[in-house]
Design an enzyme around this catalytic site. Structure first.
Site, PDB file in Angstrom:
ATOM      1  N   GLU A 102       4.770   0.220   6.996  1.00  0.00           N
ATOM      2  CA  GLU A 102       5.226  -0.597   8.125  1.00  0.00           C
ATOM      3  C   GLU A 102       6.744  -0.511   8.301  1.00  0.00           C
ATOM      4  O   GLU A 102       7.263  -0.789   9.384  1.00  0.00           O
ATOM      5  CB  GLU A 102       4.797  -2.062   7.916  1.00  0.00           C
ATOM      6  CG  GLU A 102       4.965  -2.930   9.159  1.00  0.00           C
ATOM      7  CD  GLU A 102       4.552  -4.394   8.955  1.00  0.00           C
ATOM      8  OE1 GLU A 102       3.968  -4.701   7.901  1.00  0.00           O
ATOM      9  OE2 GLU A 102       4.803  -5.210   9.851  1.00  0.00           O
ATOM     10  N   GLY A 156       4.196   1.656  -0.781  1.00  0.00           N
ATOM     11  CA  GLY A 156       5.081   1.784  -1.937  1.00  0.00           C
ATOM     12  C   GLY A 156       4.342   2.056  -3.229  1.00  0.00           C
ATOM     13  O   GLY A 156       4.731   2.927  -4.015  1.00  0.00           O
ATOM     14  N   LEU A 188      -3.504  -0.213   7.244  1.00  0.00           N
ATOM     15  CA  LEU A 188      -3.850   0.178   5.875  1.00  0.00           C
ATOM     16  C   LEU A 188      -3.928   1.691   5.786  1.00  0.00           C
ATOM     17  O   LEU A 188      -3.474   2.310   4.831  1.00  0.00           O
ATOM     18  CB  LEU A 188      -5.187  -0.452   5.467  1.00  0.00           C
ATOM     19  CG  LEU A 188      -5.271  -1.982   5.599  1.00  0.00           C
ATOM     20  CD1 LEU A 188      -6.582  -2.491   5.006  1.00  0.00           C
ATOM     21  CD2 LEU A 188      -4.113  -2.651   4.908  1.00  0.00           C
ATOM     22  N   ARG A 237      -5.495  -6.626  21.629  1.00  0.00           N
ATOM     23  CA  ARG A 237      -4.742  -7.777  21.137  1.00  0.00           C
ATOM     24  C   ARG A 237      -3.621  -8.213  22.085  1.00  0.00           C
ATOM     25  O   ARG A 237      -3.446  -9.404  22.338  1.00  0.00           O
ATOM     26  CB  ARG A 237      -4.118  -7.436  19.775  1.00  0.00           C
ATOM     27  CG  ARG A 237      -5.147  -7.311  18.693  1.00  0.00           C
ATOM     28  CD  ARG A 237      -4.539  -6.840  17.390  1.00  0.00           C
ATOM     29  NE  ARG A 237      -5.575  -6.768  16.349  1.00  0.00           N
ATOM     30  CZ  ARG A 237      -5.363  -6.379  15.107  1.00  0.00           C
ATOM     31  NH1 ARG A 237      -4.163  -6.006  14.732  1.00  0.00           N
ATOM     32  NH2 ARG A 237      -6.344  -6.340  14.228  1.00  0.00           N
ATOM     33  N   LEU A 248       0.822  -1.212   0.000  1.00  0.00           N
ATOM     34  CA  LEU A 248       0.000   0.000   0.000  1.00  0.00           C
ATOM     35  C   LEU A 248       0.851   1.255   0.000  1.00  0.00           C
ATOM     36  O   LEU A 248       0.601   2.192  -0.759  1.00  0.00           O
ATOM     37  CB  LEU A 248      -0.926  -0.013   1.214  1.00  0.00           C
ATOM     38  CG  LEU A 248      -2.093  -0.998   1.139  1.00  0.00           C
ATOM     39  CD1 LEU A 248      -2.909  -0.931   2.408  1.00  0.00           C
ATOM     40  CD2 LEU A 248      -2.974  -0.693  -0.063  1.00  0.00           C
TER      41      LEU A 248
END
Lengths: 646, 246
Positions: A433, A46, A449, A338, A44
C-alpha cells in the site's frame, strides 16, 4: 529535476515481465551475503519481502512499530485475495484479472505493472497453501472461491472473514523461520523517523526504540518501505491506531516523489460514528451488499423523528422508504462499486434524510432477504458479521436494519515507483500500500492482499537485485558519517521541539481537527473552493500545533504521546499535499470526486484528454510549494471507456 | 457514565508498581473500553500527569495487541472479545473497575499495562512454520486437503497471540497458544513433514522460557477471545508422544 522514467520493459504486454527477468542483472550467492537490506514494515508486503530476501541469502533487517511483526494491520483484512486460477472454470484468466483491475481503477493505473500483478497472482496462492494457510475448501478437498465487486467471475480465495490474518501469519511464519536461521534480524517496537542518503543513494535509516526512546542508526545497501497507507490523516478510519505516513513522508522530504496522494478509498459499509470520543471505525464486509437493501426515509419529517429517536425504522411503511441505489442504478442496484455507493449515501445524508442520532447513517436492511431465504440462511452467510455489529452497536440486525456509513479505508496513492518498484531515490523501494502503482483511482475488493504479497514474494526480490548488482563492491558504510549525523540531528530536533512547546492542547485534539478538515473538504466530494479552504486551514492548524501542542514526558523513555505527536506532525503536512493534488486534478475519477466535474445525473466525469496521468509531487523545502510532475499513462492494450452502472 | 478506575502504574520494568485510583466521568455507554481510557488520558495530560500506557492497535479484535486484565478477567466481562471490543454498556454507572496488566513471569511488565510478549515469538521461531522457500510451491491443488481437517486447522490458526490464555492460567501455561500452532500444521499435509521436530522444539522452548505446566483446568479456553478449543491441547499431547524423544 529528476526525469520520471517508469522503466517499462519493451515488448508485448504478456511478455514484459518475462523479458525483464531474462535481461536483468542478478547477484551471485557469495555477493548476496555481503549485502544488507532494510525492510520497514511487516505487513503482507514487508513480511513476505523480508522473508524472501532472507531466503535468497541477503542480510535483512526488518522493522515494525508493533510489539510483534505478526500484528501489522494487514491482519485486519477480511474478505479475501484475488488470483486468476480459474479453478471455477468460469472464464477467468490473467488477462481478465488485469482488465478488471485497470477498469476498476478507473483507468488511472499503469498497464505493465497491473499485468504483472495478475501474472504472479497464481503463484501467491500456491505459496500460501504450501505454507499451511488454511483457505476455505470444499468436500473434495479443493479450494473454493467467492465473488467480489467489479468482477463477473469467482476468483477470490478466502479463510472465513479472516483472510488477511491467515495470509499475514503465513508470511510471518516464513519471516520467523529466517530469523531463526540468522538471515533476518527483527526490530519490533521500533519506528523509522528519517532516511539517510549518501552520494545520492538510500543508505540507511534513523529509528527510535519505542521502549527505551533511544535514537539509533542503521546502514543498508538498499532500503525497502512497506509502511502501508496514510488513511489516518483523516483521524477516523478503518486503519490501526498506530498506522502512519511518517516513513514515507520523511522519504518524500528527502527526495522521493509522492504519487497520486488524493486517491483514497472510502468504503461504503462501515459502522457509523457514535460520538466525539470515537477512535476508530469498523468495517462491515462488502459481501453484505449481496443481500442487504440500502435505504433512507423518503420524507424529511420521518428522518428527523428517527434522528430524535421518536420513530423506529421498522415503523416506516414501505412506500415511505427510498431505496436510493436501486432507484438511481437499476442495473447494479445495491452492488455498485464502493466509490459510487459511498457518494450516494453522503448525498442522501447531506439532504437531511440520514438516520441515527447524528443523521450520518443509512439503513442496510435484511428484512426481504430473511423473508425470502429464512433467518438461518442469512445466519450461515453473515453470522459473524451480525454478531460483531451487535457487540458494537447493541442492536439486533435480524430484527431492525443495520446502520452504516462510509469511512476512509485504503490509500491508492503512495510513493511514486517505477516498474522495478524503486522510488525516485536510487536504492529506496516502496511496496504494498505504500506505493501508488497498481490500483489507479479505485481499488477492487480482495486486491490489496494480492498486491502486497505479489510485491513482497515475487516482484521486489527480482527487481532489487537489478539495483544491487551494481553495488557489490560497496563495503558496509559506518554509521558515523556526516550524513548519518545530520539525519539523527534532524530527528532529535523534531522530537525535542515537540517536547519543548508544552502548550495547552493535546495531540489527539489536533488530530481530530485535522481529520474534520480532511473529511469535510478532501473527502467523498471535493470542490475548488473547499480544497483551497482546506489548504489554508491545514496551514493554520499546523502553525497552531507547533506553538500549542502539549506532549508530556521525555525523549529517552517509553512515551506514547510523543509517538503520536511525531505522526500527527507529518499528517499535518500530508493533508495539505492531498488537498493540493485533489485541487490540480480537474476531473472526477474513482475515489476522487470533484463536484464541478459530473454528468447531469450526478455521475463522475473523467477527463481522459487532459488527466490521463499519474501526479508525482516533488518536495521543494519547507518554504516553497511542492512541484508537480506528470507521468503520462499510455493505454496500449486496453480501450479506455467510461464506467456505467445504470 | 462515571467510573472509579483502579489502575496498575509502573514506570518501567526495573521499578516497583502500584495501584492508583482515578475518576473518569461523562463516558458514553457506546464507547469502547479503550476509548474510555483515551478520555482518562486526555484529562491526565492536561493535568500535567503522565498518561496510562497500554497496548492497542487495530481496535477491531484481530491484531492481538490489547491485553488488559479487568476485574479479574483477561479482556474483561464479556465473551469472545478482546478489550478493544468491550463496550462500557457492559458496566453499571458508578462501577469501580480494576485494571491490571497480564500477570505471568514470561511476560514482564514494560510500563504500566504494557507487557513484553516476545516469548511467544521465540516459541514460534522454533517451529511455527513450514520450511518452504518462496518459489518452491507446487500448484495449490496438487494436494487435496479434507475439508474437515482444513476447517479444524483454520479454527486453530485463528489464534491472535494476545496471551489471554497465559494470563488466565494459574500456572501461566502457554499450552493453548502452542497447541493451536502445532495443531494447525499437524492437521495439514504440508505441515506433517516436520511434525515431530516441530512439536519437540516448540515444547522445549516453551518450558525453557518459564511458562508453567498445563493441568487441564480449561481457564485458557474459557477466556480465549477467539474460542480456541481445548481439544488442541489433547492433540499436542498426542503429537508429543508420537514424536518420542529425539
Amino acid at each position: 529535476m529528476v526525469k520520471l522514467n517508469s522503466k517499462i520493459p519493451a515488448g508485448p504486454l504478456a511478455e514484459k515481465w518475462t523479458n525483464y527477468k531474462a535481461g536483468q542483472n542478478l547477484v551471485n550467492p557469495a555477493n548476496k551475503r555481503k549485502l544488507d537490506i532494510i525492510v520497514v514494515g511487516t505487513g503482507l508486503a514487508g513480511a513476505s519481502a523480508a522473508a524472501s530476501l532472507g531466503e535468497m541469502g541477503f542480510n535483512v533487517k526488518s522493522f515494525c512499530y508493533q510489539d510483534s511483526p505478526r500484528r501489522a494491520h494487514s491482519i485486519a483484512a477480511q474478505g479475501g485475495i484475488n488470483a486468476a486460477k480459474n479453478y471455477q472454470n468460469d472464464g477467468d484468466s490473467v488477462y481478465r484479472l488485469f482488465y478488471d483491475t485497470i477498469k476498476g481503477g478507473d483507468y488511472r493505473s499503469r498497464e505493465s505493472n497491473v499485468y504483472r500483478l495478475a501474472e504472479v497472482s497464481n503463484s501467491i496462492i500456491d505459496q500460501c497453501v504450501a505454507q499451511g494457510v488454511p483457505f476455505a475448501r470444499d468436500y473434495g478437498g479443493y479450494l473454493v472461491n467467492r465473488s467480489f465487486g467489479g468482477a463477473q467471475v469467482s476468483r477470490t480465495f478466502y479463510a472465513k472473514g479472516q483472510t488477511g490474518q491467515q495470509l499475514l501469519l503465513g508470511a510471518f511464519s516464513a519471516l520467523m523461520r529466517q530469523v531463526k536461521l540468522g538471515s533476518v534480524e527483527i526490530f519490533p517496537r521500533t519506528e523509522m523517523h528519517d532516511l539517510v542518503i549518501i552520494d545520492g543513494k538510500a543508505r540507511g535509516i534513523i529509528t527510535r526504540d519505542l521502549i527505551t526512546g533511544k535514537i539509533e542508526r542503521h546502514f543498508a545497501h538498499a532500503v525497502v518501505l512497506a509502511t502501508g497507507g496514510y488513511g489516518n490523516t483523516y483521524y477516523l478510519s478503518t486503519m490501526a491506531m498506530g498506522a502512519n505516513v511518517s516513513a514515507a513522508w520523511m522519504s518524500y522530504k528527502r527526495g522521493a516523489y509522492f504519487g497520486n496522494p488524493c486517491f483514497v478509498q472510502i468504503h461504503p459499509t462501515c459502522i457509523p460514528v457514535h460520538g466525539d470520543n470515537q477512535s476508530k471505525l469498523t468495517l462491515m464486509s462488502e459481501s453484505l451488499r449481496n443481500d442487504g437493501r440500502i435505504w433512507v426515509p423518503k420524507n424529511l419529517e420521518d428522518a428527523k423523528k428517527v434522528q430524535k429517536g421518536e420513530l423506529k425504522a421498522i415503523d416506516i411503511p414501505e412506500e415511505n422508504r427510498d431505496y436510493y441505489l436501486e432507484r438511481r442504478y437499476p442495473a447494479f442496484g445495491n452492488l455498485v462499486p464502493r466509490d459510487v455507493a459511498s457518494r450516494a449515501a453522503k448525498e442522501r445524508c447531506d439532504e437531511g434524510h440520514g438516520v441515527g442520532s447524528t443523521g450520518l447513517a443509512v439503513y442496510l436492511d435484511f428484512k426481504d432477504a430473511i423473508k425470502r431465504q429464512g433467518q438461518k440462511a442469512i445466519e450461515e452467510k453473515y453470522g459473524n458479521l451480525f454478531q460483531m455489529y451487535e457487540k458494537i452497536v447493541d442492536q439486533n440486525p435480524y430484527t431492525s436494519p443495520m446502520m452504516i456509513y462510509p469511512a476512509i479505508h485504503y490509500a491508492m496513492g503512495g510513493l511514486w515507483v517505477d516498474y522495478e518498484l524503486q522510488t525516485t531515490i536510487p536504492g529506496l523501494f516502496a511496496i504494498g500500500e505504500a506505493n501508488f502503482s497498481d490500483h489507479g483511482a479505485n481499488r477492487l475488493g480482495a486486491s490489496a492482499l494480492m498486491q502486497g504479497l505479489a510485491d513482497g514474494y515475487f516482484v521486489l526480490p527480482y527487481t532489487i537485485q537489478n539495483y544491487l548488482a551494481s553495488d557489490i563492491r560497496t563495503a558496509k558504510i559506518p554509521t558515523n558519517t556526516p550524513e548519518f549525523d545530520e539525519a539523527e540531528k534532524n530527528v532529535r530536533a523534531k522530537m525535542e521541539g515537540l517536547l519543548k512547546i508544552q502548550g495547552k492542547t493535546t495531540v489527539d485534539t489536533f488530530h481530530k481537527r485535522l481529520g474534520k478538515i480532511m473529511w469535510d473538504h478532501v473527502g467523498m466530494a471535493r470542490n475548488k473552493e473547499g480544497l483551497q479552504k482546506a489548504i489554508d486551514q491545514i496551514k493554520a492548524l499546523r502553525l497552531e500545533f507547533w506553538t500549542d501542542v502539549k506532549v508530556p514526558g521525555k525523549l529517552d523513555e517509553m512515551n506514547t504521546e510523543l509517538e503520536k505527536a511525531t505522526r500527527v506532525a507529518d499528517f499535518l503536512e500530508m493533508g495539505e499535499l492531498m488537498a493540493r493534488d485533489a485541487l490540480q486534478r480537474e476531473e472526477s475519477c474513482g475515489g476522487h470526486f470533484r463536484e464541478e466535474y459530473q454528468t447531469p445525473e450526478g455521475e463522475a466525469l473523467r477527463d481522459d484528454e487532459n488527466c490521463t496521468f499519474v501526479s508525482a509531487w516533488e518536495h521543494k523545502g519547507a518554504t516553497q510549494e511542492p512541484a508537480l510532475h506528470k507521468e503520462d499513462l499510455n493505454f496500449e492494450f486496453i480501450e479506455v471507456k467510461q464506467r456505467n452502472y445504470k | 457514565m462515571d467510573f472509579t478506575l483502579k489502575i496498575w502504574r509502573q514506570k518501567n520494568s526495573g521499578e516497583k508498581g502500584k495501584f492508583v485510583n482515578y475518576k473518569v466521568g461523562n463516558v458514553s455507554s457506546d464507547s469502547s473500553f479503550l476509548e474510555m481510557l483515551d478520555v482518562l488520558n486526555e484529562e491526565l495530560i492536561l493535568k500535567n500527569e503522565e498518561p496510562v500506557a497500554f497496548d492497542h492497535d487495530c481496535r477491531e479484535g484481530i491484531c492481538g495487541c490489547c491485553s488488559l486484565y479487568i476485574n479479574g478477567r483477561p479482556h474483561g466481562p464479556d465473551e469472545l472479545i478482546t478489550v478493544c471490543q468491550l463496550h462500557m454498556r457492559k458496566f453499571k454507572d458508578g462501577d469501580s473497575i480494576v485494571i491490571e496488566p497480564w500477570r505471568a513471569r514470561p511476560f514482564p511488565v514494560i510500563k504500566d499495562l504494557i507487557v513484553d510478549r516476545t516469548a511467544f515469538d521465540k516459541i514460534l521461531m522454533e517451529g511455527g512454520f513450514v520450511s518452504v522457500n518462496t518459489g518452491n510451491a507446487p500448484d495449490a491443488h496438487a494436494v487435496p486437503v479434507p475439508k474437515q481437517n482444513a476447517d479444524l486447522a483454520f479454527d486453530a490458526a485463528a489464534c491472535i497471540g494476545c496471551g489471554a490464555c497465559v494470563a488466565a492460567c494459574k500456572n501461566a501455561s502457554a499450552m493453548l497458544f502452542v497447541s493451536a500452532k502445532v495443531s494447525q500444521f499437524a492437521l495439514l499435509p504440508q505441515g506433517r513433514v516436520e511434525a515431530k521436530e516441530r512439536v519437540r522444539a516448540m515444547v522445549a522452548k516453551m518450558d525453557e522460557l518459564g511458562f508453567g505446566s498445563c493441568s487441564n483446568t480449561g481457564a485458557c479456553e474459557a477466556e480465549c477471545p477467539k474460542g480456541i478449543s481445548l481439544t488442541n491441547i489433547a492433540r499436542i499431547n498426542r503429537e508429543f508422544i508420537k514424536a518420542g524423544s529425539a
